[in-house]
Write a protein that holds these residues in place. Structure first.
Motif, PDB file in Angstrom:
ATOM      1  N   ASN A  82       0.812  -1.211   0.000  1.00  0.00           N
ATOM      2  CA  ASN A  82       0.000   0.000   0.000  1.00  0.00           C
ATOM      3  C   ASN A  82       0.847   1.264   0.000  1.00  0.00           C
ATOM      4  OD1 ASN A  82      -2.896   0.949   0.171  1.00  0.00           O
ATOM      5  ND2 ASN A  82      -1.944   2.138   1.811  1.00  0.00           N
ATOM      6  N   ALA A  83       2.083   1.183   0.492  1.00  0.00           N
ATOM      7  CA  ALA A  83       2.953   2.357   0.545  1.00  0.00           C
ATOM      8  C   ALA A  83       3.137   2.970  -0.842  1.00  0.00           C
ATOM      9  CB  ALA A  83       4.303   1.986   1.146  1.00  0.00           C
ATOM     10  N   GLU A  84       3.043   2.157  -1.861  1.00  0.00           N
ATOM     11  CA  GLU A  84       3.168   2.638  -3.235  1.00  0.00           C
ATOM     12  C   GLU A  84       2.077   3.652  -3.589  1.00  0.00           C
ATOM     13  OE1 GLU A  84       2.711   0.679  -7.671  1.00  0.00           O
ATOM     14  OE2 GLU A  84       3.489  -0.584  -6.062  1.00  0.00           O
ATOM     15  N   PHE A  85       0.954   3.573  -2.871  1.00  0.00           N
ATOM     16  CA  PHE A  85      -0.193   4.424  -3.187  1.00  0.00           C
ATOM     17  C   PHE A  85      -0.442   5.510  -2.156  1.00  0.00           C
ATOM     18  CE2 PHE A  85      -0.940   0.097  -4.739  1.00  0.00           C
ATOM     19  CZ  PHE A  85      -0.867   0.355  -6.090  1.00  0.00           C
ATOM     20  N   GLY A  86       0.346   5.541  -1.083  1.00  0.00           N
ATOM     21  CA  GLY A  86       0.158   6.559  -0.044  1.00  0.00           C
ATOM     22  C   GLY A  86       0.048   5.921   1.326  1.00  0.00           C
ATOM     23  N   LYS A  87      -0.693   6.593   2.194  1.00  0.00           N
ATOM     24  CA  LYS A  87      -0.827   6.129   3.574  1.00  0.00           C
ATOM     25  C   LYS A  87      -2.015   5.196   3.702  1.00  0.00           C
ATOM     26  CE  LYS A  87       1.502  10.010   5.513  1.00  0.00           C
ATOM     27  NZ  LYS A  87       2.330  10.054   6.620  1.00  0.00           N
TER      28      LYS A  87
ATOM     29  N   SER B 176       1.559   3.694   5.201  1.00  0.00           N
ATOM     30  CA  SER B 176       2.747   3.114   4.590  1.00  0.00           C
ATOM     31  C   SER B 176       3.636   2.419   5.622  1.00  0.00           C
ATOM     32  CB  SER B 176       3.546   4.190   3.855  1.00  0.00           C
ATOM     33  OG  SER B 176       3.882   5.245   4.740  1.00  0.00           O
TER      34      SER B 176
ATOM     35  N   LYS C 168      -9.949   4.964  -3.461  1.00  0.00           N
ATOM     36  CA  LYS C 168      -8.636   5.454  -3.897  1.00  0.00           C
ATOM     37  C   LYS C 168      -7.754   4.232  -4.074  1.00  0.00           C
ATOM     38  CE  LYS C 168      -6.495   5.966   0.590  1.00  0.00           C
ATOM     39  NZ  LYS C 168      -5.354   6.508   1.212  1.00  0.00           N
TER      40      LYS C 168
ATOM     41  N   ALA D 293      -5.338   1.340  -3.543  1.00  0.00           N
ATOM     42  CA  ALA D 293      -4.861   0.748  -2.291  1.00  0.00           C
ATOM     43  C   ALA D 293      -4.669  -0.747  -2.448  1.00  0.00           C
ATOM     44  CB  ALA D 293      -5.861   1.017  -1.170  1.00  0.00           C
TER      45      ALA D 293
END
Length: 191
Positions: free
Chosen positions: A122-127, A129, A163, A165
């Protein structure tokens, strides 16, 4: 004040999909309930809901005969819900591993765990992370196996809505699959 209809629309699709699998006898725990979107959904289906969070200001507006807000520190030294039993437990967008294994113990026989939160990648897409808040591959399957839960459905997938995730989610039952589950929900695995 938020409109009840908007909150119901905002409820987790995973929770919506499996909520009726929860036995009608007994109450349901909405753990880390946030604004109450899932508690409101469950109450609209006739369940008595204990809605627990460290901040219950947002859920207090939904307090009625079926939703019972309770303020608790879910990340303290001791598990604040020790000894309680539920027909269902719902957790979305929350992970605190020190007490994760307590959840299956709190289910009555035939009780249903519906859990959905962010997973590794998920860190690839934001928090979030931080790895402490991301499920490891098959972690929910491991929890079910070590607790004797029967898996109804499981996914470890990429979602693009609401979003982007990485999400892992499970629906599992404690004990034997009761008649109300058999034939109603096909066993599904994605991941």
């Amino acid at each position: 004040m938020t409109n009840a209809h908007d909150v119901l629309l905002d409820a987790s699709p995973w929770v919506k999909r499996f909520a009726l699998s929860i036995p009608k006898e007994g109450s349901v725990l909405d753990l880390a309930c946030g604004g109450g979107r899932n508690a409101a959904l469950l109450a609209s289906l006739g369940y008595s809901v204990l809605a627990v969070d460290q901040d219950i200001n947002a859920i207090q507006q939904w307090s009625d005969s079926l939703i019972h807000p309770r303020q608790e520190n879910l990340e303290g030294e001791t598990w604040p819900l020790q000894g309680l039993q539920f027909a269902g437990i719902v957790v979305t967008n929350y992970l605190y591993r020190p007490f994760l294994e307590q959840l299956p113990k709190m289910l009555v026989d035939g009780g249903v765990l519906i859990y959905e939160t962010f997973a590794e990648g998920n860190a690839e897409f934001g928090k979030p992370s931080n790895p402490n808040f991301l499920l490891k591959p098959a972690e929910l399957l491991g929890l079910a196996a070590s607790s004797g839960l029967k898996v109804i459905a499981y996914e470890d997938i990429y979602l693009d809505q609401p979003k982007p995730a990485m999400v892992q989610r499970i629906c599992a039952v404690k004990g034997h699959l009761k008649g109300h589950l058999k034939g109603r929900i096909p066993l599904q695995f994605h991941g």
